[in-house]
Design a protein around this motif. Sequence first.
Motif, PDB file in Angstrom:
ATOM      1  N   HIS A 105      10.720  -5.120  24.157  1.00 43.93           N
ATOM      2  CA  HIS A 105      10.009  -5.186  25.426  1.00 43.93           C
ATOM      3  C   HIS A 105       8.547  -4.839  25.160  1.00 43.93           C
ATOM      4  O   HIS A 105       8.201  -4.374  24.063  1.00 43.93           O
ATOM      5  N   THR A 106       7.697  -5.076  26.141  1.00 44.67           N
ATOM      6  CA  THR A 106       6.251  -4.875  25.959  1.00 44.67           C
ATOM      7  C   THR A 106       5.716  -3.863  26.964  1.00 44.67           C
ATOM      8  O   THR A 106       5.172  -4.234  28.015  1.00 44.67           O
TER       9      THR A 106
ATOM     10  N   ASP B 165      -2.381  -9.085  31.996  1.00 48.20           N
ATOM     11  CA  ASP B 165      -1.169  -8.355  31.610  1.00 48.20           C
ATOM     12  C   ASP B 165      -1.574  -7.290  30.599  1.00 48.20           C
ATOM     13  O   ASP B 165      -1.950  -7.610  29.464  1.00 48.20           O
TER      14      ASP B 165
ATOM     15  N   PRO C 157       2.060  -4.526  21.788  1.00 47.81           N
ATOM     16  CA  PRO C 157       3.000  -5.394  21.068  1.00 47.81           C
ATOM     17  C   PRO C 157       4.449  -4.957  21.303  1.00 47.81           C
ATOM     18  O   PRO C 157       4.730  -3.773  21.505  1.00 47.81           O
ATOM     19  N   PRO C 158       5.388  -5.897  21.261  1.00 45.78           N
ATOM     20  CA  PRO C 158       6.781  -5.578  21.596  1.00 45.78           C
ATOM     21  C   PRO C 158       7.467  -4.693  20.556  1.00 45.78           C
ATOM     22  O   PRO C 158       7.138  -4.714  19.372  1.00 45.78           O
TER      23      PRO C 158
ATOM     24  N   GLU D  17      16.349  -9.961  28.015  1.00 41.11           N
ATOM     25  CA  GLU D  17      15.197 -10.550  27.318  1.00 41.11           C
ATOM     26  C   GLU D  17      14.306 -11.369  28.259  1.00 41.11           C
ATOM     27  O   GLU D  17      13.802 -12.432  27.913  1.00 41.11           O
TER      28      GLU D  17
ATOM     29  N   ALA E 230      11.087 -12.531  30.385  1.00 43.70           N
ATOM     30  CA  ALA E 230       9.638 -12.576  30.143  1.00 43.70           C
ATOM     31  C   ALA E 230       8.896 -11.567  31.006  1.00 43.70           C
ATOM     32  O   ALA E 230       7.755 -11.205  30.702  1.00 43.70           O
TER      33      ALA E 230
ATOM     34  N   CYS F 222       9.122  -8.643  28.587  1.00 50.04           N
ATOM     35  CA  CYS F 222       8.718  -8.912  27.198  1.00 50.04           C
ATOM     36  C   CYS F 222       7.839 -10.151  27.199  1.00 50.04           C
ATOM     37  O   CYS F 222       8.259 -11.241  26.820  1.00 50.04           O
ATOM     38  N   THR F 223       6.610  -9.972  27.633  1.00 50.10           N
ATOM     39  CA  THR F 223       5.694 -11.099  27.760  1.00 50.10           C
ATOM     40  C   THR F 223       5.164 -11.530  26.388  1.00 50.10           C
ATOM     41  O   THR F 223       5.072 -10.727  25.460  1.00 50.10           O
ATOM     42  N   THR F 224       4.818 -12.812  26.303  1.00 52.09           N
ATOM     43  CA  THR F 224       4.176 -13.322  25.086  1.00 52.09           C
ATOM     44  C   THR F 224       2.657 -13.294  25.215  1.00 52.09           C
ATOM     45  O   THR F 224       1.947 -13.615  24.259  1.00 52.09           O
ATOM     46  N   ASN F 225       2.164 -12.893  26.393  1.00 50.05           N
ATOM     47  CA  ASN F 225       0.722 -12.815  26.624  1.00 50.05           C
ATOM     48  C   ASN F 225       0.227 -11.447  26.172  1.00 50.05           C
ATOM     49  O   ASN F 225       0.127 -10.514  26.957  1.00 50.05           O
ATOM     50  N   LEU F 226      -0.091 -11.335  24.888  1.00 49.60           N
ATOM     51  CA  LEU F 226      -0.370 -10.039  24.287  1.00 49.60           C
ATOM     52  C   LEU F 226      -1.853  -9.745  24.084  1.00 49.60           C
ATOM     53  O   LEU F 226      -2.202  -8.683  23.573  1.00 49.60           O
TER      54      LEU F 226
END
Length: 340
Positions: free
Chosen positions: A217-218, A245, A249-250, A305, A307, A310-314
């Motif tokens: 998770h983020t 956001d 990092p996750p 899981e 989004a 656990c976003t991919t927009n880091l």
Amino acid sequence: QTGISACIAQHNNRPHITQIQLQLQRPKASVILLILELVIMSETEALPKVIVVGSTGYIGKATLQSLVARHGSKVQIFAGTRNPDKFDAKAVSEGIAGVVKTDLNDKESLTQALEGFDAAYLVIPGVQNREEVGMNGLDAAKAAGVKFVLLLSVLTVGEKDSIFGKQFIPLEAKVKDLGVPHAIVRLPLFIDNLFAAMGSIKGEGVMYDPRDPTKPHTPATITDIAKASADILANPDKHDGKAYDIVSPPYSVNDLAAAMTKALGKEIKVVTVPYEAAKKGYMDSGLQEWQVDGIMELFHLIDAESAATCTTNLGDVEAVTGEKAITMEQWVEQNAVAFK
């Protein structure tokens, strides 16, 4: 005399003029010092005024400190709280210009309190009527003529049926239609929440958690949230209409236990507990049931899981602050001494 006349001209129709006139009979050095003081006062008064509405919580206090540390020479910084008499501004930071009574339950008085501010950060408290008080804050900011509004929100606005998402979806829609320049910071769980497990980590070497310990998770650190919020408030033109956001990092619960093991020099184990037991533990700590249900919901989203957790927009922390987000491993190293 020429210098004095020029200073008086620049401060025309201001109450300082009478003071200048009274000092004209003093020695020249005293008059010059007075003029310098008035020039400094004038420059300070010309700085943009920024207020953090909701200054007593972790995010509010940390944002005030970041504003002072990162932008104290560029803006006047004010704390907004429902009980100003109980807020020790100096304990938070020496650079706070003042404390203002801001009651999100009283739209009329809040409107008056926000008049004259260039930017306002609405840190909506974790109350069950969060949508209602948030709407009050947005309406008051609009009516008061605030030039820029920063709204705190959550990552789960993408989950329309989630407990916290349902509170903030209408607030995000409202700020976008407010007709006032604005930005949104969306927050996840905090890495700093690990302090709640300090007792079991120190005493037993155990982290109790209901989540699947393998699922990433983020979360975010309060430090990164505060730095990003402060930078937006101090440079609003760069961020108008944007939503960020604020995440690190996750990592998984197992990753966290491994980092704690390394930092503490002793094994830290993960013990997975039933959700019912976890809910009871949170409620025994004093949280209301609706809040605990919201937290359990976030944990279930991590298990699934989603989004939303656990976003991919880091990259937003770095985009706003120019600094990479603090990793979980860095946070553990920085705070390890508290768990020993």
